[in-house]
Design an enzyme around this catalytic site. Structure first.
Site, PDB file in Angstrom:
ATOM      1  N   SER A 235    -109.870  39.304 -36.851  1.00  0.00           N
ATOM      2  CA  SER A 235    -110.825  40.122 -36.732  1.00  0.00           C
ATOM      3  C   SER A 235    -110.357  41.309 -35.439  1.00  0.00           C
ATOM      4  CB  SER A 235    -111.931  39.394 -36.036  1.00  0.00           C
ATOM      5  OG  SER A 235    -113.154  40.245 -36.054  1.00  0.00           O
ATOM      6  N   ASP A 327    -116.844  39.541 -46.909  1.00  0.00           N
ATOM      7  CA  ASP A 327    -116.615  40.041 -45.479  1.00  0.00           C
ATOM      8  C   ASP A 327    -116.970  41.619 -45.392  1.00  0.00           C
ATOM      9  OD1 ASP A 327    -116.055  40.718 -42.786  1.00  0.00           O
ATOM     10  OD2 ASP A 327    -113.683  40.173 -43.060  1.00  0.00           O
ATOM     11  N   HIS A 359    -116.405  36.608 -43.229  1.00  0.00           N
ATOM     12  CA  HIS A 359    -115.501  36.752 -41.699  1.00  0.00           C
ATOM     13  C   HIS A 359    -114.833  35.581 -41.194  1.00  0.00           C
ATOM     14  CE1 HIS A 359    -113.823  39.902 -39.320  1.00  0.00           C
ATOM     15  NE2 HIS A 359    -114.499  39.384 -38.312  1.00  0.00           N
TER      16      HIS A 359
END
Length: 385
Positions: A235, A327, A359
């Site tokens: 991320s 995601d 995610h």
């Protein structure tokens, strides 16, 4: 008043500010609403939870001392009733300057039983690293690849001691046989970008400094193979991985593993087209983290934007980009990979996509088939297989 101007109007280190030591993953809604913490594996155990103003934080017991919760400012005031910015489930900012974090505030202490420890690398900023050393009792002189890891959290939440990261990296170090250095960087909004980038760059350079000159950290000096330095992050940490690899000296980094990277852009693509609320959320989040930003086409958040530095400048030999089919950010990861391949970069690149998952799914489910497959692929990459 804008969020940026509100913070600029406050005095340095206003009442209620913390040192930026609480955080968690990325996208707030649906699949990226963020994971529930499973019982820690190979880690210290949670013993209770405290609830205050709706914020639940776990408290851990190490011997006879308790680790304080970093989620809230010390004492609420009357101004806490007035909200300046609501970015739940991540955080709320009150007019008093107090910041309440709802995710990623739990800290698991480093556990000697699994050969982990924390080291402050810059007393001036308080930036530290958590090291993970696999069992080398039988081979005390064995040199291990060094993985520098950057956690996620949108630059505003999470930390190296969070259960998800501590447990995942403990497992990865054991299975891959790598020495992991996880960077505990400062967070926005207390420390706006580029503070996080600067801290991660400093952490990377600190690791590299062990390849020559005086030994600063014995674990690195004795067990680190500095011909095999790798970077990874998920991320926002994937974003940082790109940032550091673009600015490192040539020939230092063997490879980078960029996982579900936090990249955005002004024009919606893929899953973003049908999710304007998520776009609005991340626009606010990015501007909170980077108040001086050029917007969502700032090269820091959109490395494939017009005018961004060419990805041909990535300073590594190998790269793998992981994306998740469900995601919100999946298309951004694909676009990054495609731009890298077309840039003229001379390394080896691979895109790995997992369908039916969201995610950073791998941080909350270590034993699922897809999580196991993902870790197996990552380990093979780290070993150069």
């Amino acid at each position: 008043m804008s969020v940026a101007s509100f913070f600029s109007s406050l005095p340095a280190r206003p009442f209620g500010y913390k040192d930026g030591r609480g955080r968690t993953g990325m996208v707030p809604t649906t699949d990226i609403g963020r994971r529930m913490v499973k019982p820690p594996v190979l880690a210290c155990r949670p013993i209770e939870s405290n609830t205050y103003h709706g914020s639940v934080t776990s408290v851990f017991l190490t011997k006879s001392s308790r680790s304080p919760s970093p989620s809230l400012s010390p004492t609420p005031t009357a101004l806490d009733d007035e909200i300046v910015l609501d970015l739940k489930p991540f955080l709320i900012i009150y007019k008093s300057g107090r910041i309440e974090r709802f995710l990623g505030t739990t800290v698991i202490p480093a556990c000697p039983e699994v050969a982990t420890k924390d080291v402050v690398i810059d007393p001036a900023t308080g930036v530290s690293v958590r090291l993970y050393l696999p069992n080398v009792v039988d081979l005390p002189s064995k040199k291990l690849p060094v993985l520098v890891y950057f956690h996620g959290g949108g630059f505003v939440i999470e930390n190296t001691g969070s259960p998800n990261y501590h447990n995942y990296l403990t497992l990865l170090a054991a299975k891959a046989g790598v020495l992991i250095v996880s960077i505990n960087y400062r967070l926005a909004p207390e420390y706006p970008l580029p503070a996080s980038y600067d801290d991660c760059m400093a952490g990377f350079n600190w690791v590299v400094s062990h390849s020559a000159g005086p030994a600063l950290e014995p674990w690195l000096a004795q067990h680190g193979d500095f011909s095999q330095i790798l970077l990874s992050g998920d991320s926002a940490g994937g974003n940082v991985t790109h940032y550091v690899a673009m600015r490192a000296d040539a020939g230092v980094i063997e490879g980078v593993a960029i996982v579900h990277p936090y990249f955005l852009g002004s024009e919606p693509v893929g899953n973003e087209i049908n999710d304007p609320a998520n776009i609005e959320f991340h626009d606010k989040l990015w501007r909170l983290a980077a108040p001086d930003t050029e917007g969502l086409d700032d090269p820091l958040i959109n490395p494939v934007a017009p005018g961004a530095p060419s990805l041909a400048g990535l300073k590594c030999k190998r790269a793998v980009v992981f994306v998740a089919g469900n995601d919100f950010l999946v298309e951004r990861g694909r676009m990054y990979y495609e731009a890298l391949v077309k840039s003229g970069w001379r390394g080896e690149a691979e895109l790995v996509q997992h369908e039916g998952v969201g995610h950073v799914f791998h941080l909350s489910d270590y034993s699922g088939d897809i999580s196991v497959a993902m870790m197996t692929k990552l380990i093979a990459f780290l070993k150069g297989e």
